[in-house]
Motif scaffolding. Structure first.
Motif, PDB file in Angstrom:
ATOM      1  N   GLY A 155      30.555  40.337  57.145  1.00  0.00           N
ATOM      2  CA  GLY A 155      31.225  39.466  58.108  1.00  0.00           C
ATOM      3  C   GLY A 155      32.240  40.185  58.975  1.00  0.00           C
ATOM      4  O   GLY A 155      32.924  39.543  59.781  1.00  0.00           O
ATOM      5  N   GLY A 156      32.352  41.506  58.847  1.00  0.00           N
ATOM      6  CA  GLY A 156      33.314  42.272  59.647  1.00  0.00           C
ATOM      7  C   GLY A 156      34.572  42.549  58.848  1.00  0.00           C
ATOM      8  O   GLY A 156      34.526  43.156  57.774  1.00  0.00           O
ATOM      9  N   ASP A 157      35.708  42.090  59.365  1.00  0.00           N
ATOM     10  CA  ASP A 157      36.979  42.310  58.677  1.00  0.00           C
ATOM     11  C   ASP A 157      37.128  41.429  57.438  1.00  0.00           C
ATOM     12  O   ASP A 157      37.909  41.741  56.530  1.00  0.00           O
ATOM     13  N   SER A 158      36.434  40.312  57.421  1.00  0.00           N
ATOM     14  CA  SER A 158      36.522  39.380  56.290  1.00  0.00           C
ATOM     15  C   SER A 158      35.132  38.975  55.836  1.00  0.00           C
ATOM     16  O   SER A 158      34.148  39.189  56.551  1.00  0.00           O
ATOM     17  N   ILE A 159      35.042  38.403  54.648  1.00  0.00           N
ATOM     18  CA  ILE A 159      33.736  38.045  54.116  1.00  0.00           C
ATOM     19  C   ILE A 159      33.131  36.874  54.887  1.00  0.00           C
ATOM     20  O   ILE A 159      33.831  35.961  55.315  1.00  0.00           O
ATOM     21  N   ARG A 199      34.060  46.889  46.857  1.00  0.00           N
ATOM     22  CA  ARG A 199      35.111  46.120  47.556  1.00  0.00           C
ATOM     23  C   ARG A 199      34.990  44.639  47.240  1.00  0.00           C
ATOM     24  O   ARG A 199      35.989  43.963  46.967  1.00  0.00           O
ATOM     25  N   PHE A 200      33.761  44.135  47.307  1.00  0.00           N
ATOM     26  CA  PHE A 200      33.557  42.707  47.084  1.00  0.00           C
ATOM     27  C   PHE A 200      33.946  42.326  45.657  1.00  0.00           C
ATOM     28  O   PHE A 200      34.613  41.308  45.429  1.00  0.00           O
ATOM     29  N   GLY A 201      33.552  43.138  44.695  1.00  0.00           N
ATOM     30  CA  GLY A 201      33.840  42.836  43.303  1.00  0.00           C
ATOM     31  C   GLY A 201      35.313  42.830  42.954  1.00  0.00           C
ATOM     32  O   GLY A 201      35.721  42.207  41.969  1.00  0.00           O
ATOM     33  N   GLU A 202      36.122  43.492  43.777  1.00  0.00           N
ATOM     34  CA  GLU A 202      37.561  43.542  43.540  1.00  0.00           C
ATOM     35  C   GLU A 202      38.307  42.365  44.163  1.00  0.00           C
ATOM     36  O   GLU A 202      39.497  42.176  43.890  1.00  0.00           O
ATOM     37  N   LEU A 203      37.635  41.573  44.974  1.00  0.00           N
ATOM     38  CA  LEU A 203      38.285  40.419  45.591  1.00  0.00           C
ATOM     39  C   LEU A 203      38.679  39.398  44.527  1.00  0.00           C
ATOM     40  O   LEU A 203      37.934  39.155  43.576  1.00  0.00           O
ATOM     41  N   GLU A 204      39.833  38.783  44.712  1.00  0.00           N
ATOM     42  CA  GLU A 204      40.315  37.806  43.730  1.00  0.00           C
ATOM     43  C   GLU A 204      39.332  36.655  43.560  1.00  0.00           C
ATOM     44  O   GLU A 204      39.055  36.212  42.443  1.00  0.00           O
ATOM     45  N   ALA A 206      36.142  36.688  44.064  1.00  0.00           N
ATOM     46  CA  ALA A 206      34.937  37.158  43.381  1.00  0.00           C
ATOM     47  C   ALA A 206      35.180  37.250  41.884  1.00  0.00           C
ATOM     48  O   ALA A 206      34.339  36.826  41.076  1.00  0.00           O
ATOM     49  N   ARG A 207      36.314  37.793  41.502  1.00  0.00           N
ATOM     50  CA  ARG A 207      36.636  37.896  40.078  1.00  0.00           C
ATOM     51  C   ARG A 207      36.736  36.520  39.431  1.00  0.00           C
ATOM     52  O   ARG A 207      36.454  36.369  38.234  1.00  0.00           O
ATOM     53  N   ALA A 208      37.104  35.517  40.232  1.00  0.00           N
ATOM     54  CA  ALA A 208      37.273  34.162  39.694  1.00  0.00           C
ATOM     55  C   ALA A 208      35.937  33.497  39.370  1.00  0.00           C
ATOM     56  O   ALA A 208      35.879  32.632  38.486  1.00  0.00           O
ATOM     57  N   VAL A 209      34.857  33.881  40.062  1.00  0.00           N
ATOM     58  CA  VAL A 209      33.604  33.146  39.890  1.00  0.00           C
ATOM     59  C   VAL A 209      32.416  33.991  39.421  1.00  0.00           C
ATOM     60  O   VAL A 209      31.433  33.435  38.925  1.00  0.00           O
ATOM     61  N   LEU A 210      32.464  35.316  39.587  1.00  0.00           N
ATOM     62  CA  LEU A 210      31.324  36.134  39.183  1.00  0.00           C
ATOM     63  C   LEU A 210      31.172  36.156  37.661  1.00  0.00           C
ATOM     64  O   LEU A 210      32.161  36.111  36.934  1.00  0.00           O
ATOM     65  N   GLN A 211      29.929  36.240  37.209  1.00  0.00           N
ATOM     66  CA  GLN A 211      29.665  36.308  35.778  1.00  0.00           C
ATOM     67  C   GLN A 211      30.208  37.608  35.197  1.00  0.00           C
ATOM     68  O   GLN A 211      30.249  38.634  35.872  1.00  0.00           O
ATOM     69  N   ASP A 212      30.612  37.557  33.931  1.00  0.00           N
ATOM     70  CA  ASP A 212      30.946  38.767  33.197  1.00  0.00           C
ATOM     71  C   ASP A 212      29.680  39.616  33.094  1.00  0.00           C
ATOM     72  O   ASP A 212      28.608  39.115  32.725  1.00  0.00           O
ATOM     73  N   VAL A 213      29.780  40.888  33.437  1.00  0.00           N
ATOM     74  CA  VAL A 213      28.590  41.746  33.477  1.00  0.00           C
ATOM     75  C   VAL A 213      27.958  41.883  32.101  1.00  0.00           C
ATOM     76  O   VAL A 213      26.730  41.828  31.956  1.00  0.00           O
ATOM     77  N   ASP A 214      28.774  42.050  31.061  1.00  0.00           N
ATOM     78  CA  ASP A 214      28.224  42.175  29.708  1.00  0.00           C
ATOM     79  C   ASP A 214      27.456  40.919  29.310  1.00  0.00           C
ATOM     80  O   ASP A 214      26.390  41.001  28.678  1.00  0.00           O
ATOM     81  N   ALA A 215      27.990  39.758  29.682  1.00  0.00           N
ATOM     82  CA  ALA A 215      27.298  38.504  29.373  1.00  0.00           C
ATOM     83  C   ALA A 215      25.982  38.416  30.138  1.00  0.00           C
ATOM     84  O   ALA A 215      24.977  37.931  29.607  1.00  0.00           O
TER      85      ALA A 215
END
Length: 233
Positions: A155-159, A199-204, A206-215
C-alpha cells in the motif's frame, strides 16, 4: 477500537488465514466486533444458515446480515466504514485495479497448491504441490515492486488491501517453511517480499491477530498426518 459500527460479529476458526484476513481489516479500521469460534467438524446452525452455499468461514454479520468470502468482506468493510480509519483500497481507479489483481492472484494461484500440500494423501502429490506453490510465490516479488513503488508496503507508506490479502498468510508462510524444510519467501530469490514479511509481522496489529507459528506448524502436521492415514486405509 471504534464504536458505533452497528453490531459486527465474525464467525471464524482460529487456524484459517482467511478469517485472519478479516480480523486484520477490522483492526486496521479500529472496529469493535464479537468473535465466534466455529467447530468446522460440527458446523453450527448459524454458519450453515449464514453461508448455505459454501458452508465455510469467515462470515461477517453486520446488523444481522451475513457477508461471505474474505476478500468480499474486506472490500465491504472498506466501503461501509469509509469514514473510519485508513482506506484499504487506493483512491486511484487504476491502482485499485492493480491491487485487486494481486489480491486475486494470491487466492487463485497460491491457495490451491497450498491446500493440496496439506491435504495430499501421497508424498508424490505433496511434492508436486510444494513445487507449484514455490513457483507461484516468486511472481509476488514483481507484484510488490509494482504496488509499493519503492516503499515499505504493498500500500506504499502504510498497509493496504494487498498487504491484508497476503499478510493474513504470514504465520502460514513461516509454518510451511518449517514443514517443507525450505524458506517459502526466500530472501535470496525474493528480497523485497522477505523484507516485507518481516516488517508486516512486527506490526502491532499483526501480532494481535496472526496465529502463533508453532501452533500453525502443529496444526499443519495434524492435517498432513490425518490425510496420510486416510490414504493408508
Amino acid at each position: 477500537m471504534a464504536g458505533g459500527n452497528g453490531g459486527l460479529k465474525l464467525v471464524g476458526q482460529w487456524a484459517s488465514p482467511f478469517v485472519t484476513r478479516v480480523k486484520l481489516a477490522l483492526h486496521i479500521k479500529g472496529l469493535r466486533y464479537e468473535y465466534l469460534e466455529e467447530d468446522l467438524g460440527n458446523k453450527s446452525d448459524l454458519l450453515l444458515s449464514c453461508n448455505p452455499v459454501h458452508k465455510k468461514v469467515p462470515v461477517l454479520l453486520h446488523n444481522g446480515k451475513p457477508i461471505c468470502e474474505s476478500q468480499i468482506i474486506v472490500q465491504y468493510i472498506d466501503e461501509v466504514f469509509a469514514g473510519t480509519g485508513p482506506s484499504l483500497l487506493p483512491a486511484d481507479p487504476y491502482e485499485r485495479a492493480v491491487a485487486r489483481f494481486w489480491a486475486a492472484y494470491i487466492d487463485d494461484k497460491l491457495e490451491p497448491p497450498w491446500d493440496r500440500l496439506f491435504r495430499a494423501k501421497t508424498d508424490e502429490v505433496r511434492a508436486a504441490a510444494t513445487k507449484q506453490l514455490f513457483e507461484e510465490v516468486e511472481a509476488l516479488e514483481g507484484g510488490f515492486k509494482e504496488c509499493s513503488k519503492g516503499k515499505d508496503f504493498f500500500g506504499g507508506d502504510s498497509i493496504g488491501y494487498v498487504d491484508v490479502a497476503l499478510g493474513c498468510l504470514v504465520s502460514w508462510v513461516k509454518a510451511t517453511s518449517v514443514l517443507a524444510g525450505a524458506e517459502l519467501f526466500d530472501a535470496a530469490k525474493m528480497p523485497l517480499l522477505a523484507a516485507w514479511m518481516e516488517r508486516f509481522g512486527e506490526l502491532e496489529l499483526a501480532r494481535a491477530v496472526l496465529q502463533d507459528v508453532d501452533a500453525a506448524v502443529e496444526h499443519g502436521r495434524m492435517l498432513m498426518a490425518k490425510n496420510a492415514a486416510r490414504a493408508s486405509n
